[in-house]
Design a protein around this motif. Structure first.
Motif, PDB file in Angstrom:
ATOM      1  N   VAL A 134      38.286  28.551  16.308  1.00 11.80           N
ATOM      2  CA  VAL A 134      39.433  27.731  15.893  1.00 11.80           C
ATOM      3  C   VAL A 134      39.484  27.698  14.374  1.00 11.80           C
ATOM      4  O   VAL A 134      38.574  27.167  13.732  1.00 11.80           O
ATOM      5  N   GLN A 135      40.512  28.310  13.820  1.00 10.11           N
ATOM      6  CA  GLN A 135      40.745  28.319  12.366  1.00 10.11           C
ATOM      7  C   GLN A 135      39.486  28.705  11.593  1.00 10.11           C
ATOM      8  O   GLN A 135      39.123  28.096  10.591  1.00 10.11           O
ATOM      9  N   GLY A 136      38.822  29.742  12.099  1.00 14.59           N
ATOM     10  CA  GLY A 136      37.652  30.284  11.428  1.00 14.59           C
ATOM     11  C   GLY A 136      36.331  29.647  11.818  1.00 14.59           C
ATOM     12  O   GLY A 136      35.266  30.152  11.451  1.00 14.59           O
ATOM     13  N   ARG A 137      36.362  28.537  12.555  1.00 16.04           N
ATOM     14  CA  ARG A 137      35.133  27.879  12.997  1.00 16.04           C
ATOM     15  C   ARG A 137      34.785  28.386  14.397  1.00 16.04           C
ATOM     16  O   ARG A 137      35.623  28.343  15.293  1.00 16.04           O
ATOM     17  N   SER A 138      33.543  28.831  14.592  1.00  8.55           N
ATOM     18  CA  SER A 138      33.173  29.415  15.885  1.00  8.55           C
ATOM     19  C   SER A 138      31.776  28.986  16.298  1.00  8.55           C
ATOM     20  O   SER A 138      31.040  28.370  15.524  1.00  8.55           O
ATOM     21  N   CYS A 139      31.431  29.326  17.533  1.00  6.72           N
ATOM     22  CA  CYS A 139      30.117  28.991  18.088  1.00  6.72           C
ATOM     23  C   CYS A 139      29.166  30.172  17.941  1.00  6.72           C
ATOM     24  O   CYS A 139      29.551  31.311  18.190  1.00  6.72           O
ATOM     25  N   GLU A 140      27.943  29.882  17.538  1.00  6.36           N
ATOM     26  CA  GLU A 140      26.907  30.913  17.531  1.00  6.36           C
ATOM     27  C   GLU A 140      26.302  31.063  18.919  1.00  6.36           C
ATOM     28  O   GLU A 140      25.752  32.105  19.243  1.00  6.36           O
ATOM     29  N   SER A 141      26.396  30.034  19.721  1.00  5.98           N
ATOM     30  CA  SER A 141      25.953  30.107  21.125  1.00  5.98           C
ATOM     31  C   SER A 141      26.950  29.322  21.971  1.00  5.98           C
ATOM     32  O   SER A 141      27.509  28.325  21.521  1.00  5.98           O
ATOM     33  N   VAL A 142      27.192  29.813  23.186  1.00  4.43           N
ATOM     34  CA  VAL A 142      28.206  29.231  24.061  1.00  4.43           C
ATOM     35  C   VAL A 142      27.705  29.145  25.492  1.00  4.43           C
ATOM     36  O   VAL A 142      27.080  30.090  25.991  1.00  4.43           O
ATOM     37  N   ARG A 143      27.988  28.023  26.121  1.00  9.07           N
ATOM     38  CA  ARG A 143      27.829  27.899  27.571  1.00  9.07           C
ATOM     39  C   ARG A 143      29.125  27.298  28.097  1.00  9.07           C
ATOM     40  O   ARG A 143      29.644  26.337  27.538  1.00  9.07           O
ATOM     41  N   GLY A 144      29.651  27.877  29.167  1.00  7.46           N
ATOM     42  CA  GLY A 144      30.914  27.375  29.683  1.00  7.46           C
ATOM     43  C   GLY A 144      31.370  28.156  30.899  1.00  7.46           C
ATOM     44  O   GLY A 144      30.587  28.876  31.534  1.00  7.46           O
ATOM     45  N   VAL A 145      32.643  28.026  31.224  1.00  6.54           N
ATOM     46  CA  VAL A 145      33.184  28.642  32.426  1.00  6.54           C
ATOM     47  C   VAL A 145      34.602  29.117  32.150  1.00  6.54           C
ATOM     48  O   VAL A 145      35.328  28.507  31.356  1.00  6.54           O
ATOM     49  N   PHE A 146      34.981  30.244  32.758  1.00  2.40           N
ATOM     50  CA  PHE A 146      36.381  30.662  32.723  1.00  2.40           C
ATOM     51  C   PHE A 146      36.803  31.109  34.116  1.00  2.40           C
ATOM     52  O   PHE A 146      36.006  31.638  34.888  1.00  2.40           O
ATOM     53  N   THR A 147      38.067  30.837  34.433  1.00  6.04           N
ATOM     54  CA  THR A 147      38.611  31.157  35.751  1.00  6.04           C
ATOM     55  C   THR A 147      39.775  32.123  35.590  1.00  6.04           C
ATOM     56  O   THR A 147      40.768  31.803  34.928  1.00  6.04           O
ATOM     57  N   VAL A 148      39.650  33.297  36.183  1.00  6.52           N
ATOM     58  CA  VAL A 148      40.698  34.316  36.137  1.00  6.52           C
ATOM     59  C   VAL A 148      41.645  34.075  37.309  1.00  6.52           C
ATOM     60  O   VAL A 148      41.225  34.062  38.469  1.00  6.52           O
TER      61      VAL A 148
END
Length: 284
Positions: free
Chosen positions: A123-137
């Protein structure tokens, strides 16, 4: 034949030098978050083509980025005066995105675990170095040659940089593409060949295809070329095409192996698809 190759090369060069001649990908992305989120900071990103500069990057099995081999996925990004924002969803090497829910449990994005689903949000140049989450296709459409061309998904990041996250949103996209299929069997009668195939489009287009047949015949060659005429391409479908032609130079076409080449292009020249196939010409 030299004429067709020169024509195709000239057209490819023109497309490469024309930034607007890249097709008309359709894409939309949305990212939301709570004010307390360190990456989202309560900002809402809501961008969609054609009014916003949304760019798609597809990556497929075996493609290399630095030292990492990715599986299959897509990055949707937009850049404004406030900075760069993006969403990435995908799978590890050898896997194919399908309708369903995927859990990303990566402790770190780099290097990506080739067996784990991939989720990332900036978001506007700010990002995560590590991520846990879910996405649904909810939608995953493939072309006849197994290229991903349409995808819809929602996502939610549960943990970013080891802290709880409220990043969530959606992506919805269709890649503007055309593909030409050539039937491997060609009917020939009295030196006249009938070449058939199908045309695929992801979005509506008027398309024309140049078809050529090249067959070595000692000590010369037989060569024929013809256009299909305009084809109305139906999104997601496969439209049959057929051309009948005789040799225009050299010797006459005859039963046996031959090389068929096609160059399909939209009426605005925004898309070009070049294919080639060794076929068997028979008198039946």
């Amino acid at each position: 034949g030299g004429g067709m190759k020169r024509w195709a090369i000239s057209l490819v060069a023109a497309l490469m030098l024309t930034p607007t001649a890249l097709g008309a990908d359709q894409a939309a992305m949305r990212i939301t978050s709570d004010l307390s989120d360190t990456v989202g900071q309560g900002v809402t990103i809501d961008a969609a083509t054609p009014q916003d500069p949304v760019v798609l990057t597809f990556w497929g099995n075996g493609q290399e980025n630095g030292e990492f081999l990715y599986g299959q996925g897509v990055t949707v990004q937009t850049t404004t005066s406030d900075g760069y924002s993006a969403v990435t969803v995908g799978l590890g090497a050898g896997q194919r995105l399908e309708v369903g829910t995927y859990v990303a449990t990566l402790g770190s994005l780099y290097p990506w675990d080739p067996t784990s689903p991939v989720l990332d949000a900036t978001v506007q140049g700010r990002s995560c170095e590590s991520v846990r989450g879910v996405f649904t296709v909810t939608r995953a459409d493939y072309s006849p040659t197994s290229n991903l061309y349409a995808l819809a998904a929602t996502f939610a990041v549960a943990e970013c940089n080891g802290e709880p996250s409220s990043l969530a949103g959606s992506i919805n996209l269709t890649r503007d593409t055309i593909e030409t299929m050539i039937d491997p069997s060609v009917r020939i009668r009295a030196g006249t060949a009938t070449v058939t195939g199908k045309l695929f489009c992801s979005l509506p287009h008027e398309v024309e295809t140049s078809v050529s047949v090249n067959q070595p015949v000692d000590p010369l060659q037989a060569y024929a070329q013809k256009y299909t005429g305009p084809i109305t391409c139906v999104p997601g479908g496969q439209v049959p095409w057929s051309v009948t032609m005789a040799s225009s130079e050299g010797k006459a076409l005859k039963p046996g192996e031959a090389r068929v080449a096609t160059a399909s292009f939209t009426n605005d020249f925004s898309l070009l698809d070049i294919r080639e196939l060794i076929v068997r010409m028979t008198g039946r």
